[in-house]
Write a protein that holds these residues in place. Structure first.
Motif, PDB file in Angstrom:
ATOM      1  N   ALA A 110      17.772   8.587 -67.160  1.00  0.00           N
ATOM      2  CA  ALA A 110      16.598   8.187 -68.026  1.00  0.00           C
ATOM      3  C   ALA A 110      15.474   7.376 -67.243  1.00  0.00           C
ATOM      4  N   VAL A 111      14.472   7.667 -67.777  1.00  0.00           N
ATOM      5  CA  VAL A 111      13.435   6.569 -67.263  1.00  0.00           C
ATOM      6  C   VAL A 111      12.743   6.100 -68.521  1.00  0.00           C
ATOM      7  N   LEU A 112      12.791   4.678 -68.591  1.00  0.00           N
ATOM      8  CA  LEU A 112      12.072   3.728 -69.602  1.00  0.00           C
ATOM      9  C   LEU A 112      10.591   3.341 -69.015  1.00  0.00           C
ATOM     10  N   LEU A 113       9.841   3.600 -70.061  1.00  0.00           N
ATOM     11  CA  LEU A 113       8.579   3.272 -69.582  1.00  0.00           C
ATOM     12  C   LEU A 113       7.788   2.554 -70.895  1.00  0.00           C
ATOM     13  N   ASP A 114       6.711   1.727 -70.526  1.00  0.00           N
ATOM     14  CA  ASP A 114       5.835   1.163 -71.552  1.00  0.00           C
ATOM     15  C   ASP A 114       4.803   1.588 -71.500  1.00  0.00           C
ATOM     16  N   PRO A 115       4.313   2.451 -72.765  1.00  0.00           N
ATOM     17  CA  PRO A 115       3.014   3.242 -72.572  1.00  0.00           C
ATOM     18  C   PRO A 115       1.765   1.873 -72.675  1.00  0.00           C
ATOM     19  N   ASN A 136      -2.019  -0.546 -70.180  1.00  0.00           N
ATOM     20  CA  ASN A 136      -1.705   0.749 -70.578  1.00  0.00           C
ATOM     21  C   ASN A 136      -1.270   1.479 -69.454  1.00  0.00           C
ATOM     22  N   LEU A 137      -0.360   2.304 -69.409  1.00  0.00           N
ATOM     23  CA  LEU A 137      -0.253   3.356 -68.721  1.00  0.00           C
ATOM     24  C   LEU A 137      -1.144   4.518 -69.332  1.00  0.00           C
ATOM     25  N   THR A 138      -1.962   5.423 -68.612  1.00  0.00           N
ATOM     26  CA  THR A 138      -2.639   6.344 -69.238  1.00  0.00           C
ATOM     27  C   THR A 138      -2.057   7.611 -69.543  1.00  0.00           C
ATOM     28  N   LEU A 139      -2.529   8.448 -70.371  1.00  0.00           N
ATOM     29  CA  LEU A 139      -1.805   9.826 -70.484  1.00  0.00           C
ATOM     30  C   LEU A 139      -1.576  10.362 -69.347  1.00  0.00           C
ATOM     31  N   GLU A 140      -2.428  10.361 -68.263  1.00  0.00           N
ATOM     32  CA  GLU A 140      -2.212  10.872 -66.918  1.00  0.00           C
ATOM     33  C   GLU A 140      -1.061  10.262 -66.241  1.00  0.00           C
ATOM     34  N   ASP A 141      -0.819   8.934 -66.395  1.00  0.00           N
ATOM     35  CA  ASP A 141      -0.023   8.425 -65.814  1.00  0.00           C
ATOM     36  C   ASP A 141       1.549   8.664 -66.188  1.00  0.00           C
ATOM     37  N   ILE A 142       1.655   8.928 -67.750  1.00  0.00           N
ATOM     38  CA  ILE A 142       2.861   9.183 -68.147  1.00  0.00           C
ATOM     39  C   ILE A 142       3.107  10.560 -67.706  1.00  0.00           C
ATOM     40  N   ASP A 143       2.104  11.450 -67.971  1.00  0.00           N
ATOM     41  CA  ASP A 143       2.456  12.918 -67.456  1.00  0.00           C
ATOM     42  C   ASP A 143       3.000  12.961 -66.171  1.00  0.00           C
ATOM     43  N   SER A 144       2.423  12.054 -65.211  1.00  0.00           N
ATOM     44  CA  SER A 144       2.704  12.552 -63.815  1.00  0.00           C
ATOM     45  C   SER A 144       4.265  11.918 -63.378  1.00  0.00           C
ATOM     46  N   ILE A 145       4.536  10.622 -64.139  1.00  0.00           N
ATOM     47  CA  ILE A 145       5.903  10.219 -64.005  1.00  0.00           C
ATOM     48  C   ILE A 145       6.838  11.383 -64.661  1.00  0.00           C
ATOM     49  N   LYS A 169      -0.719   8.892 -80.835  1.00  0.00           N
ATOM     50  CA  LYS A 169      -1.357  10.296 -80.622  1.00  0.00           C
ATOM     51  C   LYS A 169      -1.022  10.659 -78.992  1.00  0.00           C
ATOM     52  N   ASP A 170      -1.135  10.016 -77.962  1.00  0.00           N
ATOM     53  CA  ASP A 170      -0.788  10.238 -76.687  1.00  0.00           C
ATOM     54  C   ASP A 170       0.681  10.780 -76.754  1.00  0.00           C
ATOM     55  N   LEU A 171       1.433   9.912 -77.314  1.00  0.00           N
ATOM     56  CA  LEU A 171       2.923  10.325 -77.248  1.00  0.00           C
ATOM     57  C   LEU A 171       3.369  11.566 -77.829  1.00  0.00           C
ATOM     58  N   ILE A 172       2.558  11.893 -78.808  1.00  0.00           N
ATOM     59  CA  ILE A 172       2.777  13.304 -79.441  1.00  0.00           C
ATOM     60  C   ILE A 172       2.297  14.454 -78.472  1.00  0.00           C
ATOM     61  N   ARG A 173       1.194  14.126 -77.678  1.00  0.00           N
ATOM     62  CA  ARG A 173       0.704  15.019 -76.624  1.00  0.00           C
ATOM     63  C   ARG A 173       1.490  15.302 -75.572  1.00  0.00           C
ATOM     64  N   ILE A 174       2.364  14.046 -75.180  1.00  0.00           N
ATOM     65  CA  ILE A 174       3.347  14.382 -74.226  1.00  0.00           C
ATOM     66  C   ILE A 174       4.441  15.134 -74.440  1.00  0.00           C
ATOM     67  N   ALA A 342       3.934  -1.381 -68.309  1.00  0.00           N
ATOM     68  CA  ALA A 342       2.326  -0.932 -68.636  1.00  0.00           C
ATOM     69  C   ALA A 342       1.413  -1.145 -67.584  1.00  0.00           C
ATOM     70  N   LYS A 343       1.958  -1.857 -66.558  1.00  0.00           N
ATOM     71  CA  LYS A 343       0.899  -1.980 -65.430  1.00  0.00           C
ATOM     72  C   LYS A 343       1.408  -1.145 -64.149  1.00  0.00           C
ATOM     73  N   GLY A 344       2.578  -0.414 -64.554  1.00  0.00           N
ATOM     74  CA  GLY A 344       2.825   0.322 -63.570  1.00  0.00           C
ATOM     75  C   GLY A 344       3.970   0.029 -62.328  1.00  0.00           C
ATOM     76  N   ASP A 345       4.240  -1.152 -62.680  1.00  0.00           N
ATOM     77  CA  ASP A 345       5.430  -1.986 -61.780  1.00  0.00           C
ATOM     78  C   ASP A 345       6.782  -1.087 -61.868  1.00  0.00           C
ATOM     79  N   VAL A 346       7.298  -0.744 -60.973  1.00  0.00           N
ATOM     80  CA  VAL A 346       8.620   0.099 -60.978  1.00  0.00           C
ATOM     81  C   VAL A 346       9.630  -1.080 -61.061  1.00  0.00           C
TER      82      VAL A 346
END
Ligand code: SF4
Length: 447
Positions: A110-115, A136-145, A169-174, A342-346
């Protein structure tokens, strides 16, 4: 047989079995098990098959839980079985293992992420509050991950925050963009409404886990006046729509009596929860309150309660700290999961805010090979006693060493905390917990 043919055949078999059970689960589940016994070799999945057979014959709590899943909306149930059981666990695990061997690093289940780090509430002791409130992670960031993750065999995505539903809204889009993945969100529940229920019914692959800290007084003292009622309203709405949900609970010295009680389990089952995840309080952050850490006696109380109720109540319960024995110890650093803020730090874990890389600059696979992730890969398990799994909580001498050796930096931008400061808080706890952990672990091994 090629892997893709094998996967297609397994997929077909699982779908046929689900179709068979769907019409009348009480009548067809026993028949399905008889068919499995007849047509599969006797030495395949022996213990799992025995467990399922016992559940059906005894009509025990696991059987009751399965029947409860047949109260869910069919589309959501179907997505859960397909995405969670087949894609994430059966097919995904095989790909994760292959990828892990080939690449020489951990590959997560699993990947946990903070939108977002934004939240509509400010709860005491919430790690999310430490990150600041405008990332925020953008919609494109989340899609890419997720696109990268599915290539590695990861089909399970879990949102934390901040409050993930600020971005609903973005989470439903994902969910629409990745219909083969299962999505779970830790949420305070206050943003669930009729429109969002309809959206969850439409996409089928989104499951919330509501934060509850016990009964009304304990919950609202940490989360704010009226929040307990709002969560119960959200649960009632979910239940009325046949939508699945769970509970997430952080246990502390203050609420452990409530949340380990039979009354608490009965209350959340009656509300409709299918699962409950317990998290041990972690004193992360420069201002974290150490008095909220459970005493050894309180932790043992939680250990015993979950074992009692897991074998008697129709709800799946798991304790993130006391159940390490079922997953071979610490699961962070990509061994079963990782966290992207949410800043993208892994980061290796939601509680370990040290990182070498940001997902905006590296691939997910490269992040899994970054120095602190490889230190986890090479160091796990951190202790043979599975009641002492953590390099921060129960083995506080390990984390500062790993951070120093890997050059990982703190990702709390408001008030950076050194691993030495963090682990000075846990070292007293670890010293007190160790003798009890040794005793309880030895007893469990002797059984
Ligand atoms: S680092 Fe600690 S809290 Fe995180 S998964 Fe490992 S044992 Fe659990």
């Amino acid at each position: 047989m090629s892997n893709s043919i094998k996967t297609a055949m397994q997929n077909f078999a699982v779908n046929q079995a689900l179709n068979y059970v769907e019409g009348n689960p009480e009548e067809n589940l026993p028949k399905l098990m008889a068919l499995v016994d007849r047509f599969t070799p006797k030495d395949w999945y022996v213990s799992q098959r025995n467990a399922v057979r016992t559940a059906i014959e005894e009509k025990n709590n696991w059987y009751q839980l399965v029947l409860r899943m047949y109260e869910m909306a069919p589309r959501v149930r179907r997505a859960f079985f397909q995405n969670f059981l087949f894609n994430a666990s059966l097919k995904g695990s095989a790909i994760q293992n292959e990828t892990s061997e080939r690449e020489g690093c951990n590959i997560p289940w699993a990947v946990l992420l903070d939108p977002t780090s934004a939240c509509n509430m400010h709860c005491t002791g919430c790690w999310a509050a430490e990150y600041g409130h405008q990332l925020n992670l953008t919609l494109e960031d989340i899609d890419s991950i997720i696109t990268q993750g599915t290539e590695l065999g990861t089909y399970m995505y879990i949102y934390t925050g901040g409050e993930p539903l600020v971005r609903k809204k973005d989470l439903i889009r994902i969910c629409e963009m990745h219909p083969d993945c299962e999505f779970l969100a830790f949420t305070n529940g206050t943003l669930i409404d009729e429109d969002f229920c309809q959206e969850m019914l439409r996409v089928g692959n989104f499951i919330p886990a509501f934060s509850l800290e016990g009964f009304e007084a304990a919950n609202d003292s940490r989360r704010g006046q009226g929040v307990y009622k709002k969560v119960h309203e959200a649960m009632a709405m979910m239940k009325a729509h046949g939508l699945p949900f769970g509970i997430s609970t952080c246990y502390t010295s203050k609420n452990v009596d409530d949340v380990s009680s039979e009354a608490f389990f009965d209350e959340i089952i009656a509300a409709g929860a299918l699962f409950v995840w317990f998290f041990h309080y972690m004193p992360v952050g420069n201002d974290a309150a150490t008095e909220l850490l459970p005493t050894p006696e309180q932790r043992v109380k939680m250990y015993n309660a979950i074992r009692t109720f897991r074998s008697s109540k129709p709800i799946f319960s798991m304790d993130f700290q006391n159940d390490a024995e079922y997953v071979g110890g610490c699961i962070a650093g990509g061994r079963r999961y990782l966290h992207i803020n949410a800043k993208g730090d892994v980061e290796p874990c939601v509680f370990i805010h040290y990182s070498n890389v940001n997902i905006h600059n590296v691939s997910l696979l490269d992040a899994l090979k970054s120095p602190i992730f490889m230190a986890y890969h090479n160091g796990q398990p951190f202790n043979d006693n599975m009641l002492r799994p953590c390099p921060m909580l129960e083995n506080p001498e390990i984390l500062p060493k790993m951070v120093a050796e890997t050059g990982a930096v703190n990702t709390d931008y408001q008030s950076p905390e050194t691993p030495e400061h963090l682990c000075a808080k846990t070292s007293v706890y670890a010293e007190h917990w160790t003798p009890t952990a040794e005793e309880v672990w030895a007893q469990s091994q002797a059984r």
